[in-house]
Motif scaffolding. Structure first.
Motif, PDB file in Angstrom:
ATOM      1  N   PRO A  49      37.532  73.190 110.953  1.00  0.00           N
ATOM      2  CA  PRO A  49      37.331  73.915 112.490  1.00  0.00           C
ATOM      3  C   PRO A  49      38.643  74.875 112.620  1.00  0.00           C
ATOM      4  CG  PRO A  49      37.435  71.389 112.787  1.00  0.00           C
ATOM      5  CD  PRO A  49      37.645  71.772 111.236  1.00  0.00           C
ATOM      6  N   TYR A  50      38.540  76.190 113.430  1.00  0.00           N
ATOM      7  CA  TYR A  50      39.320  76.867 113.284  1.00  0.00           C
ATOM      8  C   TYR A  50      40.742  76.409 113.849  1.00  0.00           C
ATOM      9  CZ  TYR A  50      41.126  81.754 113.551  1.00  0.00           C
ATOM     10  OH  TYR A  50      42.134  82.805 113.127  1.00  0.00           O
ATOM     11  N   ILE A  51      40.701  75.440 114.912  1.00  0.00           N
ATOM     12  CA  ILE A  51      41.814  75.291 115.577  1.00  0.00           C
ATOM     13  C   ILE A  51      42.809  74.662 114.647  1.00  0.00           C
ATOM     14  CG2 ILE A  51      40.826  72.792 116.342  1.00  0.00           C
ATOM     15  CD1 ILE A  51      43.507  74.894 118.383  1.00  0.00           C
ATOM     16  N   ILE A  52      42.482  74.093 113.473  1.00  0.00           N
ATOM     17  CA  ILE A  52      43.480  73.739 112.375  1.00  0.00           C
ATOM     18  C   ILE A  52      44.349  74.677 111.876  1.00  0.00           C
ATOM     19  CG2 ILE A  52      43.688  72.676 109.983  1.00  0.00           C
ATOM     20  CD1 ILE A  52      42.297  70.721 111.606  1.00  0.00           C
ATOM     21  N   HIS A  53      43.943  76.005 112.133  1.00  0.00           N
ATOM     22  CA  HIS A  53      45.017  76.868 111.500  1.00  0.00           C
ATOM     23  C   HIS A  53      46.219  77.117 112.762  1.00  0.00           C
ATOM     24  CE1 HIS A  53      46.614  80.899 110.389  1.00  0.00           C
ATOM     25  NE2 HIS A  53      46.050  81.501 111.660  1.00  0.00           N
ATOM     26  N   PRO A  54      45.794  77.338 113.771  1.00  0.00           N
ATOM     27  CA  PRO A  54      47.043  77.300 114.780  1.00  0.00           C
ATOM     28  C   PRO A  54      47.798  76.231 115.006  1.00  0.00           C
ATOM     29  CG  PRO A  54      44.889  77.875 115.993  1.00  0.00           C
ATOM     30  CD  PRO A  54      44.502  77.631 114.559  1.00  0.00           C
ATOM     31  N   LEU A  76      48.515  79.391 120.357  1.00  0.00           N
ATOM     32  CA  LEU A  76      47.786  80.188 121.282  1.00  0.00           C
ATOM     33  C   LEU A  76      47.380  81.626 120.368  1.00  0.00           C
ATOM     34  CD1 LEU A  76      49.145  79.743 124.887  1.00  0.00           C
ATOM     35  CD2 LEU A  76      47.132  78.804 123.874  1.00  0.00           C
ATOM     36  N   HIS A  77      48.084  81.736 119.064  1.00  0.00           N
ATOM     37  CA  HIS A  77      48.464  83.082 118.567  1.00  0.00           C
ATOM     38  C   HIS A  77      46.930  83.835 118.206  1.00  0.00           C
ATOM     39  CE1 HIS A  77      47.700  81.379 114.421  1.00  0.00           C
ATOM     40  NE2 HIS A  77      47.522  82.709 114.299  1.00  0.00           N
ATOM     41  N   ASP A  78      45.804  83.228 118.084  1.00  0.00           N
ATOM     42  CA  ASP A  78      44.591  83.916 117.696  1.00  0.00           C
ATOM     43  C   ASP A  78      43.815  83.866 118.835  1.00  0.00           C
ATOM     44  OD1 ASP A  78      44.923  84.920 115.182  1.00  0.00           O
ATOM     45  OD2 ASP A  78      44.457  82.954 114.166  1.00  0.00           O
ATOM     46  N   CYS A  79      44.242  83.654 120.062  1.00  0.00           N
ATOM     47  CA  CYS A  79      43.150  83.513 121.150  1.00  0.00           C
ATOM     48  C   CYS A  79      42.870  84.991 121.578  1.00  0.00           C
ATOM     49  CB  CYS A  79      43.709  82.717 122.437  1.00  0.00           C
ATOM     50  SG  CYS A  79      43.800  80.966 122.128  1.00  0.00           S
ATOM     51  N   CYS A 143      54.854  83.226 109.741  1.00  0.00           N
ATOM     52  CA  CYS A 143      54.320  81.630 109.690  1.00  0.00           C
ATOM     53  C   CYS A 143      52.808  81.700 109.595  1.00  0.00           C
ATOM     54  CB  CYS A 143      54.754  80.779 110.571  1.00  0.00           C
ATOM     55  SG  CYS A 143      56.481  80.667 110.800  1.00  0.00           S
ATOM     56  N   ASP A 144      52.128  82.536 110.332  1.00  0.00           N
ATOM     57  CA  ASP A 144      50.745  82.783 110.398  1.00  0.00           C
ATOM     58  C   ASP A 144      50.193  83.170 109.144  1.00  0.00           C
ATOM     59  OD1 ASP A 144      48.023  83.325 111.220  1.00  0.00           O
ATOM     60  OD2 ASP A 144      48.352  85.466 111.410  1.00  0.00           O
ATOM     61  N   ARG A 145      51.019  84.113 108.354  1.00  0.00           N
ATOM     62  CA  ARG A 145      50.588  84.871 107.057  1.00  0.00           C
ATOM     63  C   ARG A 145      50.984  83.674 105.937  1.00  0.00           C
ATOM     64  NH1 ARG A 145      49.241  89.212 104.282  1.00  0.00           N
ATOM     65  NH2 ARG A 145      48.158  89.577 106.320  1.00  0.00           N
ATOM     66  N   HIS A 147      50.391  80.524 106.268  1.00  0.00           N
ATOM     67  CA  HIS A 147      49.530  79.543 106.313  1.00  0.00           C
ATOM     68  C   HIS A 147      48.083  80.021 105.682  1.00  0.00           C
ATOM     69  CE1 HIS A 147      46.087  77.008 107.861  1.00  0.00           C
ATOM     70  NE2 HIS A 147      46.619  76.126 107.320  1.00  0.00           N
ATOM     71  N   ASN A 148      47.941  81.513 105.893  1.00  0.00           N
ATOM     72  CA  ASN A 148      46.862  82.107 105.719  1.00  0.00           C
ATOM     73  C   ASN A 148      47.053  82.293 103.726  1.00  0.00           C
ATOM     74  OD1 ASN A 148      45.460  82.527 107.730  1.00  0.00           O
ATOM     75  ND2 ASN A 148      46.303  84.289 108.136  1.00  0.00           N
ATOM     76  N   MET A 149      48.181  82.380 103.590  1.00  0.00           N
ATOM     77  CA  MET A 149      48.384  82.553 102.079  1.00  0.00           C
ATOM     78  C   MET A 149      48.284  81.276 101.368  1.00  0.00           C
ATOM     79  SD  MET A 149      48.864  85.592 101.087  1.00  0.00           S
ATOM     80  CE  MET A 149      49.384  85.403  99.476  1.00  0.00           C
TER      81      MET A 149
HETATM   82 MN    MN Z   1      45.997  83.488 112.501  1.00  0.00          MN
END
Ligand code: MN
Length: 745
Positions: A49-54, A76-79, A143-145, A147-149
């Motif tokens: 689920p997407y919410i795992i990322h935030p 909320l960063h991707d909302c 931090c977003d980057r 986790h994406n990495m």
């Molecule tokens: Mn993100």
């Protein structure tokens, strides 16, 4: 049974409860529920689920111990980017501050960071920082980057490469600039793994092997250091570790070394309570092991620009294995690992102290604008990134970044590309929309200039609208030049007419550069065009100019006659001959002495300069070139610039025979180029060799080449070629030197 998202969220909440007992958990949970609802059934590439990322990003923010608003904004960063939620919704439900953070992250997410030239990358990084306004926006984006990495394996090959390159070129350097070493290292290692999987695994393998071989070494050393320091009454903690993979990779590939040739694969960190202990520990370490020369660095006395502080030294143990020791206080350690984020970790302890006097945070103060007379919490909230407040960064349509002064308009942008673009501008588009010329540009704008061949050129109003000196100067130049060309044309016409009346021609006054210069000096101009422009403008009358020039020519002619007569007399007397009529004997006289060491055939004591390209010295076969207005320039005959095959036919008459005069005590500047194996003290030894020869060194510069060699450029003064040969000989004997050659030629 709880679903995966809630399970993760509960873990996060537990973590927050431990690290930040004062946090308003209800507000944070509301953010989670809001984000969960809005992302709905969206899935990540991993199938989760997407919410795992935030949640994961909020988890990293919590590890950094940032404030509560940052945690909420992370959830909320991707909302705004990925759901129908807006800034207003978030401002209403949470707070305007949280909404600003989320919007800031969204802006950075929308920016494209395609790979560019190095100077472009620097502008991109600056734009990134400038757009964020609040440093927490950058931290959340980092931090977003991260986790994406960490979850990049689910993306396509192309995406993996693209994201990794961006991480290496934009995100890791920004983490470095903010002093966040730990985050930077992880970003670099992850990116390397995708950018050069083969190299990554080679280094990993080599490291594993080394660890197997030497794991016992690390442990033993750590114990040995700890025991000795404790014996000396130094309270400390010692950690042994291997350096992070990317830094070893860089050393192996960039410096072409094998893993065993790298000095500081092993590093020990000694953490102590205060600064005096750092130096005491250093003394002990140097007592226990042999220090490697030139490897001691005091970053406590002179911190790195990003605030990093430590003592570094490299020593060799009894087994002959070199290792690095880093010595720092616990506080320095926090700053080293977390950089600007360490601020939040320390905020508790600093509540009562005046931040402005804390030396550790001087760089934070420089980096971020602090708001005076506010309490520490307020300070945290208003930490702003305004290092680049006086600049604005915008894109060209092909993605190049231009840095302009804040408030710059499309006019500034057009002239920053080229004056021809500015001069033929008829309109401008910003982010695809036509705008007026007055529109101030914003960070990240894509600006396109519409030009037309039939454009009438800039208007005078533009000089008031534009913000950059560059644009203003170019517009001013345009006006001056437009008028200037007309002026020159009319001025020249009346000057030539006036010359004809006086019985002269242009050819007569431009016969030699010397004559023309003298005549122009008489009317106080540096070049003919300037004189023409002034005549055209009415600043000087053609009649007056010609009159003065004619006077000057008469005077020069008289001087020349007198000089020739005197010379003839002298020659005749010294050779015992009878006196010949003036003029004939004058032409035969050849002075053997000359003020500047050079005799030019047919010209006595004219202005001479030694060319920079081949720096001739007495003894070199030389040739002269009559320049336009700078006298005769002397080249070596073997200089490429004097090569007869490359001379322009129309300039054949300008090449003249020259020879060295007896120059006495004079010395001549010349240049040498040395190729050598790079080593410490190379430049010093070169300088010593010269001083042993009693030769004057005017300048020395040494450059290391990536392949372990070095180039040393010398500028020195010698009497003649014989002395120069002796110098070259001596320099060839300096250890490591394999080639000494003269520059040019
Ligand atoms: Mn993100």
């Amino acid at each position: 049974m709880m679903d995966l998202a809630h399970e993760r969220y509960e873990a996060l909440e537990q973590h927050i409860r431990e690290s930040n007992p004062a946090a308003d958990l209800a507000r944070i949970r509301a953010a989670f529920e809001y984000a969960d609802k809005h992302h709905g059934s969206q899935l990540r590439k991993s199938g989760e689920p997407y919410i795992i990322h935030p949640i994961a990003v909020a988890e990293i923010i919590t590890e950094l111990e940032l404030d509560q608003d940052s945690i909420i904004a992370a959830l909320l960063h991707d909302c705004i980017e990925d759901t129908d939620s807006t800034h207003d919704d978030i401002a209403r439900l949470f707070s305007p501050q949280v909404a600003d953070l989320v919007e800031g992250v969204t802006k950075l997410t929308r920016m494209q960071y395609t790979s560019r030239e190095d100077e472009q990358m620097e502008n991109l990084r600056k734009m990134f920082m400038a757009m964020a306004k609040d440093v927490r926006v950058i931290l959340i984006k980092l931090c977003d980057r991260l986790h994406n990495m960490r979850t990049l394996q689910y993306q396509s090959d192309v995406k993996q490469k693209e994201k990794s390159l961006e991480t290496m070129e934009v995100y890791a350097p920004i983490a470095h600039r903010l002093g966040m070493q730990k985050l930077k290292w992880e970003l670099e290692d992850l990116a390397l793994c995708y950018l050069d999987p083969v190299g990554f695994h080679d280094v990993e393998e080599a490291l594993n092997e080394l660890t197997r071989e030497n794991s016992e070494f690390l442990e033993r050393m750590q114990k040995q250091i700890e025991e000795r320091l404790n014996e000396d009454g130094l309270h400390c903690t010692v950690y042994g570790r291997l350096k992070h993979l990317y830094s070893i990779y860089r050393k192996m590939y960039a410096q072409n070394k094998t893993i065993r040739e790298i000095f500081d694969i092993y590093a020990f960190r000694v953490m102590v309570d205060d600064i005096p202990s750092c130096y005491n520990v250093l003394g002990c370490i140097h007592d226990m092991f042999k220090p490697v020369l030139g490897r001691f660095k005091d970053y406590i006395g002179t911190p790195k620009p990003n605030g990093y502080q430590s003592l570094h030294t490299t020593v060799v143990g009894r087994d002959g294995i070199p290792f690095e020791v880093q010595i720092r206080t616990w506080q320095m350690h926090q700053t080293a690992e977390y950089g600007v984020a360490a601020h939040w970790k320390y905020k508790q302890g600093m509540a009562n102290s005046n931040l402005g006097t804390e030396r550790e945070f001087e760089w934070v103060r420089k980096l971020l604008e602090s708001q005076q007379d506010t309490d520490p919490d307020e300070f945290v909230r208003t930490l702003r990134v305004d290092m680049f407040a006086d600049e604005v960064f915008v894109f060209t349509p092909n993605g190049d970044v231009k840095s302009l002064p804040a408030g710059a308009t499309p006019i500034d942008f057009a002239y920053s590309i080229h004056s021809a673009v500015g001069n033929s501008m008829t309109g401008a588009r910003v982010n695809g929309r036509i705008v007026t010329f007055e529109t101030p540009l914003k960070n990240g704008d894509i600006v396109e200039i519409i030009t037309s061949k039939s454009a009438k050129g800039p208007s005078r109003d533009w000089m008031k609208i534009c913000k950059s000196n560059e644009a203003r100067n170019k517009i001013r130049q345009w006006f001056k030049k437009e008028r200037r060309e007309e002026n020159i044309a009319t001025g020249r016409a009346s000057f030539e007419t006036e010359l004809k009346h006086a019985g002269l021609s242009i050819a007569a006054i431009t016969a030699t550069p010397d004559l023309l210069d003298t005549l122009l000096r008489r009317v106080r101009f540096g070049a003919l065009d300037e004189l023409y422009a002034a005549i055209g403008y009415g600043g000087m009358s053609a009649q007056k100019a010609v009159g003065r020039m004619k006077e000057e020519m008469t005077r020069l002619g008289r001087l020349e006659r007198q000089r020739a007569e005197a010379e003839a007399l002298r020659t005749a007397v010294s050779s015992g001959e009878t006196i010949f009529p003036a003029g004939k004997a004058g032409a035969q006289a050849k002075p053997r002495h000359s003020e500047n060491g050079i005799i030019v055939e047919g010209l006595d004591n004219c202005m001479v300069k030694f060319s920079k390209c081949c720096t001739p010295v007495p003894g070199d076969p030389v040739v002269g070139f009559i320049t336009r207005g700078y006298g005769v320039s002397i080249h070596r005959q073997d200089c490429p610039n004097a090569d007869p095959a490359r001379r322009k036919p129309e300039e054949a008459g300008r090449w003249v025979k020259v020879d060295w005069a007896e120059s006495g005590e004079a010395t001549f500047r010349t240049s040498l180029e040395i190729s050598a194996k790079d080593r410490d003290g190379l430049a010093l030894d070169v300088a010593m060799a010269l001083s042993a020869q009693k030769v004057r060194l005017n300048n020395i510069s040494a450059r290391s080449q990536p392949d372990g060699y070095a180039m040393v450029n010398l500028e020195l003064s010698v009497k003649d070629k014989t002395e120069l040969s002796a110098v070259v000989n001596k320099l060839s004997q300096v250890s490591g030197v394999f080639l000494v050659r003269r520059a040019g030629g």
